[in-house]
Motif scaffolding. Structure first.
Motif, PDB file in Angstrom:
ATOM      1  N   LEU C 324     -33.646 -11.086  37.002  1.00 21.78           N
ATOM      2  CA  LEU C 324     -34.037 -12.054  36.162  1.00 21.78           C
ATOM      3  C   LEU C 324     -33.689 -13.485  36.311  1.00 21.78           C
ATOM      4  O   LEU C 324     -34.793 -13.522  35.870  1.00 21.78           O
ATOM      5  CB  LEU C 324     -32.667 -11.517  34.630  1.00 21.78           C
ATOM      6  N   GLY C 325     -33.039 -13.811  36.794  1.00 22.26           N
ATOM      7  CA  GLY C 325     -32.724 -14.484  37.708  1.00 22.26           C
ATOM      8  C   GLY C 325     -33.967 -15.233  37.904  1.00 22.26           C
ATOM      9  O   GLY C 325     -34.437 -16.581  37.810  1.00 22.26           O
ATOM     10  N   PRO C 326     -34.354 -15.095  39.902  1.00 21.00           N
ATOM     11  CA  PRO C 326     -35.560 -15.340  39.823  1.00 21.00           C
ATOM     12  C   PRO C 326     -36.814 -14.954  38.920  1.00 21.00           C
ATOM     13  O   PRO C 326     -37.826 -16.062  39.608  1.00 21.00           O
ATOM     14  CB  PRO C 326     -36.213 -14.105  40.581  1.00 21.00           C
ATOM     15  N   LEU C 327     -36.934 -14.388  38.105  1.00 24.80           N
ATOM     16  CA  LEU C 327     -38.276 -14.348  37.081  1.00 24.80           C
ATOM     17  C   LEU C 327     -38.003 -15.842  36.636  1.00 24.80           C
ATOM     18  O   LEU C 327     -39.326 -15.833  35.885  1.00 24.80           O
ATOM     19  CB  LEU C 327     -38.036 -12.968  36.109  1.00 24.80           C
ATOM     20  N   ALA C 328     -36.797 -15.451  35.873  1.00 25.02           N
ATOM     21  CA  ALA C 328     -36.382 -17.415  35.334  1.00 25.02           C
ATOM     22  C   ALA C 328     -37.268 -18.163  35.169  1.00 25.02           C
ATOM     23  O   ALA C 328     -37.515 -19.454  35.034  1.00 25.02           O
ATOM     24  CB  ALA C 328     -35.411 -17.149  34.403  1.00 25.02           C
ATOM     25  N   GLN C 329     -37.207 -18.081  36.935  1.00 29.40           N
ATOM     26  CA  GLN C 329     -37.696 -19.460  37.689  1.00 29.40           C
ATOM     27  C   GLN C 329     -38.738 -19.409  37.438  1.00 29.40           C
ATOM     28  O   GLN C 329     -39.067 -20.566  38.209  1.00 29.40           O
ATOM     29  CB  GLN C 329     -37.128 -19.246  39.598  1.00 29.40           C
ATOM     30  N   GLN C 330     -39.758 -18.573  37.237  1.00 33.41           N
ATOM     31  CA  GLN C 330     -40.829 -19.007  37.370  1.00 33.41           C
ATOM     32  C   GLN C 330     -41.872 -19.726  35.295  1.00 33.41           C
ATOM     33  O   GLN C 330     -42.985 -19.983  35.884  1.00 33.41           O
ATOM     34  CB  GLN C 330     -41.470 -18.257  37.240  1.00 33.41           C
ATOM     35  N   SER C 331     -40.736 -19.548  35.076  1.00 35.79           N
ATOM     36  CA  SER C 331     -40.920 -20.691  33.923  1.00 35.79           C
ATOM     37  C   SER C 331     -41.299 -21.757  34.113  1.00 35.79           C
ATOM     38  O   SER C 331     -40.630 -22.933  34.618  1.00 35.79           O
ATOM     39  CB  SER C 331     -39.618 -20.229  32.807  1.00 35.79           C
ATOM     40  N   THR C 332     -42.138 -22.437  33.256  1.00 37.42           N
ATOM     41  CA  THR C 332     -42.155 -23.199  32.850  1.00 37.42           C
ATOM     42  C   THR C 332     -42.142 -24.687  31.452  1.00 37.42           C
ATOM     43  O   THR C 332     -42.380 -25.697  31.628  1.00 37.42           O
ATOM     44  CB  THR C 332     -44.255 -23.378  32.957  1.00 37.42           C
ATOM     45  N   ARG C 333     -42.455 -23.354  30.252  1.00 34.57           N
ATOM     46  CA  ARG C 333     -41.951 -23.552  28.990  1.00 34.57           C
ATOM     47  C   ARG C 333     -40.353 -22.793  28.853  1.00 34.57           C
ATOM     48  O   ARG C 333     -41.490 -22.326  27.752  1.00 34.57           O
ATOM     49  CB  ARG C 333     -43.023 -24.272  28.174  1.00 34.57           C
ATOM     50  N   PRO C 334     -39.184 -23.605  28.969  1.00 33.72           N
ATOM     51  CA  PRO C 334     -38.543 -22.662  28.145  1.00 33.72           C
ATOM     52  C   PRO C 334     -38.880 -22.735  27.045  1.00 33.72           C
ATOM     53  O   PRO C 334     -39.028 -23.870  26.188  1.00 33.72           O
ATOM     54  CB  PRO C 334     -37.558 -23.333  29.370  1.00 33.72           C
ATOM     55  N   VAL C 335     -38.133 -21.341  26.118  1.00 35.28           N
ATOM     56  CA  VAL C 335     -38.026 -20.816  24.842  1.00 35.28           C
ATOM     57  C   VAL C 335     -36.838 -20.869  24.268  1.00 35.28           C
ATOM     58  O   VAL C 335     -36.181 -21.504  25.182  1.00 35.28           O
ATOM     59  CB  VAL C 335     -38.678 -19.540  25.105  1.00 35.28           C
ATOM     60  N   LYS C 336     -36.620 -22.371  23.088  1.00 35.58           N
ATOM     61  CA  LYS C 336     -35.461 -21.992  22.613  1.00 35.58           C
ATOM     62  C   LYS C 336     -34.621 -20.572  22.357  1.00 35.58           C
ATOM     63  O   LYS C 336     -34.983 -20.060  21.290  1.00 35.58           O
ATOM     64  CB  LYS C 336     -35.353 -23.836  21.520  1.00 35.58           C
ATOM     65  N   ILE C 337     -33.891 -20.665  22.613  1.00 37.42           N
ATOM     66  CA  ILE C 337     -33.191 -19.438  22.255  1.00 37.42           C
ATOM     67  C   ILE C 337     -31.668 -19.812  21.376  1.00 37.42           C
ATOM     68  O   ILE C 337     -30.711 -20.398  22.067  1.00 37.42           O
ATOM     69  CB  ILE C 337     -32.515 -18.649  22.799  1.00 37.42           C
ATOM     70  N   ASN C 338     -31.472 -19.590  20.258  1.00 35.34           N
ATOM     71  CA  ASN C 338     -30.060 -19.717  19.376  1.00 35.34           C
ATOM     72  C   ASN C 338     -29.194 -19.245  19.007  1.00 35.34           C
ATOM     73  O   ASN C 338     -28.344 -19.526  18.845  1.00 35.34           O
ATOM     74  CB  ASN C 338     -31.164 -19.834  17.617  1.00 35.34           C
TER      75      ASN C 338
END
Lengths: 393, 431, 449
Positions: C324-338
């Protein structure tokens, strides 16, 4: 079926809506800051839902500023103050306070809306030491000689506070002038609501909401102008009648629905013909008389002209009478109960309203939201099915 | 109230009083006696007694249902009727009870309400509760609006407002329902009895300042405040009960004994605690056991003040009958602003020599719970004592997670223990 | 040698730490928390004792040997070989134990699968598992789970798939036998002797080392000394979510709050605030300069935003928790999770994927939401003081650490943030330190070989 829900940005209407939306998105209350900067010594007073004596605040030379939470802003420290079972509006309001957004306010007014807002008044006092905080008890006895006397005293005490805070007396003349200005504002708002009820395709819910919401931060006369300009533009534009279900929405008198939720409703085929958003801006359904003792007139208006709001005790008639009357007046075909999660007044009231509406065979549906709800899939499906069931009936 | 602990005389008396009251209610439709439903905070029992009206307290009936483990079904029933999972479980349990034969805690049927006295004191939910009851039962409501003490005090205008409502609204409604005229002398008699019982109640509650405390000021106190918070304030029964109770407590104190618990006498007192917030009723004994089995006694609680803050000097006053009723309502704990609550809790921690304070945050009750985390930090700052925080609910059994709460209480008490033993004990442990 | 043991029985894993007389952690052990807590506790303890034993061996090695060869790479290679040979031997012993259960389960499985004969294919499977075992522990082999259960399951599954087909027996039958056996095998104590295993491992490692016969003799006698010294367990303390079920008397149980506070203090003595995000709960702890807890807050009744939440997300996205962590590192436009509500997590993710949002962007938003909840809890407990130590399973997640660092800076200014590779042992370390406190020293002494 996709209805045209947004006006072309270049159209006169589009420009007004864009201006209103900018005010809505501005969580640092730039409009209030600009108003204060325009003249040294100006003061502004924040107020929470549901009711505030706007006229009195204005008569004290202050700008009343409606505070209705922070929408979908990120909340960290506000969450630290609340358990998971408390609604969202006080969390984001605290966050706004802590991040400095409310520094432009010279005080905060907490009306007696519910236990959460009530307790927030004390929290505010503890968290923002040195700022003016007042809890405004609203009478639940509507006899002028009993509740009226008490409320008049409450208002006079508030006036006295505002006089020392603002450094100028609240004169009868100023109060009368303020009543007249708000009568004008409410008249414009009534017209907006009337047009929308007759021809909802001309006034999409999201636009009406944004135009109304501007009234939280603009001086009343400017807001009146904005409402009138919007109405003129809306009338001038040729919009086609849509085959939608006409619905009344209830439950959002305190924590506000996200604008995207309103767009979702309309895209799902529901045209909102009446609502209970931002009630403080249109608390009285008729002009408050400007003759006689003006404070007394405000008190009388409150006792006799307050809307059916879950935070007020219903002394006569039956729960749901007022709602059904609005359903008839607006020729609505259904009722959407949209209550904020953990909102005690809305959710405790809801079964009574549901029963009343069902007894009259008015179709209805219910869901919950929070001001920061970001996913509307379920609501879209529910509202779509609801609209279809009405249109195909 | 039903209490199983050691059988003191006072307990037998309380049990007998309650049984008598509920059987009188059960027979009231035959005897023609009228009743008034009302709430604990801001109850006007003396006034009702002055009209020979029988009080019914749906809150007490709901908590009793919780203790008897039937509230879960009642709550579910109300939710099936359209009530939200998010709202107060007292309301839902009582609506569920209305739809299940309206039985009282003794198993006898409760009469239909003749009047709903909506003394709206310190809790907005009361307003909705009786609006719902009005819909459910068709009974009339008499509304008494008690203003909130937002500035930490009440004003003479607030008192006048309440008194005026008593005169113009409540009393005429009571006259109508009872068919009797208002008799102020009769009211004064009841108020005199109230004050006498209140004196002894305060003695009992304040006995917890003694070491070891002869009472538990939270779990035990809910039994002690029972008569005075419900239907018996202003009766000679209550006077006798509190006199007897005080004598028993005084004897325990003289013998150096700690509190009685449902599991027998408590062991040595190891921790003295202050608790904020109502208890959970569905697992009341299990909850209490988590404390007493660790030698933790609650020396003071705010919950035992929801029906009146007598320990701060208030007494019903026969010489100012309506004014003192108004002041009583205004002074109930949940009608106090947050800074006052902080002051009260901090004072309890100091005056009762407490080692710590805990907040039982109740999902149902926004009046208590909204702001408790800020109260906690303020009391910590004020007293230098760390606070503990856990969550449960009044009568919704789904919200009592025993393992979770036990874990927090244990962790908290171990922390206090560590604090107390200080650094000395750790010598040599780390280098 | 005298030693003190701490055991942290968590909802997902059970950890154990052994201290020597000077308070130094000399052994660590970890295992999956299974249905039988007592076994989990024993396994973790034996793992830690084994770790300590190998540590003793390493410490006992003379600085050099007469031929001067046992230095530098040779020395390092010998120690690494010793570890590997030991782990391999233990793995094989467990495989033997597992196989005894498989053989016991076989008749019932054969009967259930209408008389299919599994004997031949199982025997071949066992041989193959034994044959490939050295490769699992070979230098440079891909890092796998530390737990026998995980390794055995994945290898058995991999080898059984092909063999079932070739032999014409149902794959399900082979798995049925395995599933029944593994539960029994992991809940019984292994007969593997640590000292014998270590001695044999030393001999095999030594055989590979380029040393003279005399030098080997020196090493072997050093090993013999290290293996012959008994561990004398002076006291044990248990902690963790499942602590109430530990077979310890009450005075040997400490809350995980106290243990995490003390453990974090031991690892980073200037720690004043500790955040632990575990599987079941999140804790924010304030400690004083001696590691004594002065205040704490735990997540409320709603477990949203705990480690378990990330577990659900991983399952929903069909990913391993560690991915999970490494994949999230590749994010360019994080989504807002409420909302970090576990109940709605699955639906929300499916919704967002349908809307065309990228997995890495959703994950970036989810990590932020989890850390935001932790930030609220920290604020509730009194804020973040310098230094700040982050522990628990989620502290291994690179994105979680990064987001936390950023939010700490934004909200509290510069704070030194400690994250240890051994942070999963924080609670067990604290428990072991409590075991060493004088009040427990007088306990009945227990001897472990």
């Amino acid at each position: 079926m996709e209805a045209p829900l947004t006006s072309a940005p270049s159209s006169p209407r589009g420009k007004i809506v864009a201006q209103a939306e900018e005010l809505y998105r501005d969580l640092s209350f730039g409009a209030v800051r600009r108003w204060k900067a325009a003249e040294p010594g100006r003061k502004a007073l924040g107020y929470l839902p549901v009711y505030a004596p706007l006229e009195l605040i204005r008569a004290a030379g202050m700008l009343p500023v409606g505070i209705v939470g922070g929408g979908d802003m990120e909340v960290v420290r506000g969450d630290a103050c609340y358990q998971s079972y408390i609604c969202r509006i006080p969390r984001s309001t605290i966050e706004l306070g802590l991040n400095g957004a409310l520094d432009c306010l010279d005080g905060m007014l907490f009306p007696s809306t519910c236990d959460v807002i009530r307790n927030l008044s004390g929290m505010w006092r503890m968290m923002f030491e040195g700022r003016y905080v007042r809890y405004l008890d609203l009478p639940q006895n509507f006899d002028p000689a009993v509740g009226g006397v008490f409320f008049a005293h409450e208002l006079r005490a508030l006036a006295k506070d505002l006089e020392s805070l603002g450094g100028r007396p609240v004169t009868d003349a100023a109060l009368r002038e303020a009543i007249a200005v708000y009568n004008e504002n409410r008249a414009a708002i009534r017209e907006l609501y009337d047009v929308r009820a007759r021809e909802p395709w001309r006034v999409p819910a999201s636009e009406l909401y944004l135009v109304m919401r501007a009234g939280n931060v603009l001086p009343a006369e400017e807001h009146t102008e904005l409402v009138r300009a919007y109405l003129a533009a809306a009338r001038a534009e040729d919009r086609r009648l849509q085959d939608t279900a006409r619905v009344v929405i209830r439950g959002c008198f305190c924590e506000q629905p996200p604008v995207d939720l309103l767009r979702t409703l309309e895209r799902s085929g529901c045209s909102v013909v009446d609502d209970d958003w931002l009630l403080a801006l249109r608390w009285f359904d008729a002009d408050v008389p400007t003759e006689g003792d003006p404070l007394d007139q405000l008190v009388r208006a409150f006792l006799s002209r307050s809307p059916a709001c879950p935070s007020l005790y219903l002394r006569q008639g039956k729960k749901g009478d007022a709602l059904l009357e609005r359903v008839r007046e607006t020729a609505a075909e259904g009722v959407v109960f949209a209550a904020p999660s953990f909102c005690d007044p809305a959710l405790l009231e809801q079964p009574m309203l549901l029963n009343a509406v069902k007894a009259q065979k008015v179709p209805c549906t219910a869901f919950q939201f929070a001001e920061n709800t970001g996913q509307f899939q379920v609501i879209r499906e529910q509202a779509g099915a609801f609209a279809d069931s009405i249109r195909l009936a | 109230m039903t209490v199983a602990a050691a059988k003191d005389r006072s307990q037998d008396r309380q049990k007998e009083m309650i049984a008598r009251h509920f059987s009188r209610l059960a027979r009231s439709e035959e005897t023609g006696e009228k009743n008034v439903y009302t709430f604990v905070p801001g109850n006007l029992t003396e006034l009702l007694l002055a009209f020979d009206l029988l009080p019914v307290l749906p809150e007490i009936n709901a908590l009793q249902a919780g203790m008897r483990k039937i509230s879960g079904d009642q709550v579910t029933k109300a939710e099936k009727l359209g009530h939200s999972e998010d709202v107060c479980a007292y309301v839902k349990a009582s609506i569920g009870a209305l739809h299940s034969g309206n039985l009282g805690p003794t198993g006898e049927r409760l009469p239909k309400p003749d009047l709903l006295l909506l003394s709206y004191t310190g809790c907005f939910t009361f307003l909705k509760w009786f609006e719902l009851y009005r819909e459910e039962t068709g009974a009339p409501v008499t509304m008494l609006h008690v203003p909130y003490q937002a500035d930490g005090c009440y004003t003479k205008e607030m008192v006048q407002y309440v008194v005026k409502q008593l005169k113009e609204v409540v009393i005429p409604d009571l006259e109508r329902v009872s068919g009797r005229k208002y008799d102020e002398d009769k009211l004064r008699e009841h108020l005199k009895l109230s004050a006498a019982a209140e004196d002894d109640l305060v003695r009992v509650l304040e006995s917890a300042k003694h070491r070891p405390s002869p009472i538990d000021g939270y779990f035990g106190a809910v039994y002690y405040v029972g008569p005075i918070f419900s239907s018996f304030r202003g009766t000679s029964d209550a006077v006798l009960y509190y006199r007897e109770l005080w004598e028993e407590v005084r004897e325990r104190m003289a013998r150096g004994e700690g509190p009685m618990t449902p599991d027998g006498p408590m062991g040595p007192e190891r921790f003295r605690l202050v608790v904020e917030g109502p208890p959970n009723w569905t697992h009341f004994r299990e909850f209490w056991r988590m404390f007493h089995s660790e030698g933790a006694v609650v020396v003071a609680s705010t919950y035992s003040k929801v029906g009146g803050t007598y320990d701060f000097g208030f007494r019903h006053d026969p010489d100012r009958p309506l004014e003192s009723l108004a002041e009583y309502c205004l002074g109930c704990y949940t009608n106090l602003d947050l800074p006052s609550r902080v002051k009260m809790l901090s004072g309890y921690v100091r005056d009762y020599g407490a080692d710590g304070f805990l907040i039982n945050s109740i999902k149902s009750c926004d009046s208590f719970s909204a702001g408790q985390l800020v109260i906690m930090r303020a009391v910590e700052k004020e007293t230098g004592v760390p606070g503990g925080f856990f969550e449960s609910d009044l009568v919704d059994p789904r919200y009592f997670s025993a393992a979770n709460i036990k874990n927090r209480i244990e962790s908290y008490l171990q922390m206090l223990d560590q604090r107390r033993s200080g650094a000395g004990r750790r010598e040599g442990a780390l280098s | 040698m005298k030693c003190w043991i701490g055991i942290d029985l968590g909802s997902t894993t059970t950890k154990s730490v052994i201290l020597d007389e000077s308070g130094r952690a000399v052994g660590r052990g970890i295992t999956n928390s299974r249905s039988n807590y007592e076994t989990a506790c024993n396994v973790a303890r034996i793992e830690a004792l084994a770790d300590a034993r190998l540590g003793l061996c390493a410490a006992a090695l003379p600085p050099s040997t007469a031929d001067g060869a046992l230095v530098g790479d040779v020395r390092a290679a010998f120690l690494a070989d010793l570890q590997r040979e030991f782990r391999l031997a233990w793995h094989l012993a467990r495989l033997r134990g597992l196989w005894a259960h498989i053989e016991r389960e076989t008749p019932a499985v054969e009967k259930y699968f209408s008389g299919v004969r599994l004997g031949g294919v199982l025997a071949a499977l066992y041989q193959a598992l034994v044959a490939e075992a050295p490769s699992l522990f070979a230098p440079g082999a891909a890092k796998r789970s530390d737990f026998f259960r995980d390794t055995a399951t994945s290898r058995y599954h991999a080898l059984a798939t092909g063999r079932a087909k070739a032999a014409g027996v149902p794959f399900e039958a082979l798995m049925a036998a395995f599933d029944k056996a593994i539960i029994k095998a992991e809940n019984e104590e292994s007969d593997f002797g640590i000292e014998t295993g270590a001695s044999e491992a030393a001999q095999r490692a030594l055989a590979k080392a380029p040393l003279s016969a005399a030098a080997r003799g020196t090493v072997l006698s050093a090993m013999r000394r290290a293996l012959g010294e008994p561990f004398e367990v002076v006291a044990s303390v248990g902690t963790g979510y499942g602590r109430a079920t530990l077979p310890f008397p009450k005075e040997q149980i400490r809350s995980e709050i106290l243990c995490h506070g003390l453990g974090a203090h031991a690892m980073f003595p200037r720690t004043r605030t500790v955040l632990d995000i575990g599987g079941q709960d999140t804790k924010a702890i304030q400690v004083d300069e001696q590691g004594l807890v002065t205040g704490f807050q735990m997540n409320d009744r709603c477990a949203a935003g705990c480690g378990r939440y990330l577990g659900y997300i991983a399952d929903e996205m069909n990913l391993g928790l560690h991915e999970l962590g490494p994949l999230a590192q590749q994010s360019t436009r994080p989504v807002k999770i409420n909302s970090t509500c576990t109940v709605f997590a699955g639906a929300e993710i499916r919704d967002r994927l349908t809307l065309g949002q990228r997995r890495e962007d959703i994950l970036a938003g989810l990590h932020r939401a989890v850390i935001l909840r932790a930030m609220s809890l920290l604020a509730r407990s009194g804020g973040i003081k310098d230094e700040f130590t982050f522990t628990g399973g989620v502290a291994k997640n690179v994105t979680a650490v990064q987001v936390l660092e950023k939010l700490v800076r934004e909200n509290y200014g510069e704070r030194r943030m400690n994250v240890s590779a051994d942070s999963i042992y924080t609670g067990a370390l604290g428990a072991a330190l409590f075991a060493q406190r004088p009040s427990l020293a007088s306990q009945k002494q227990e001897l472990v070989a």
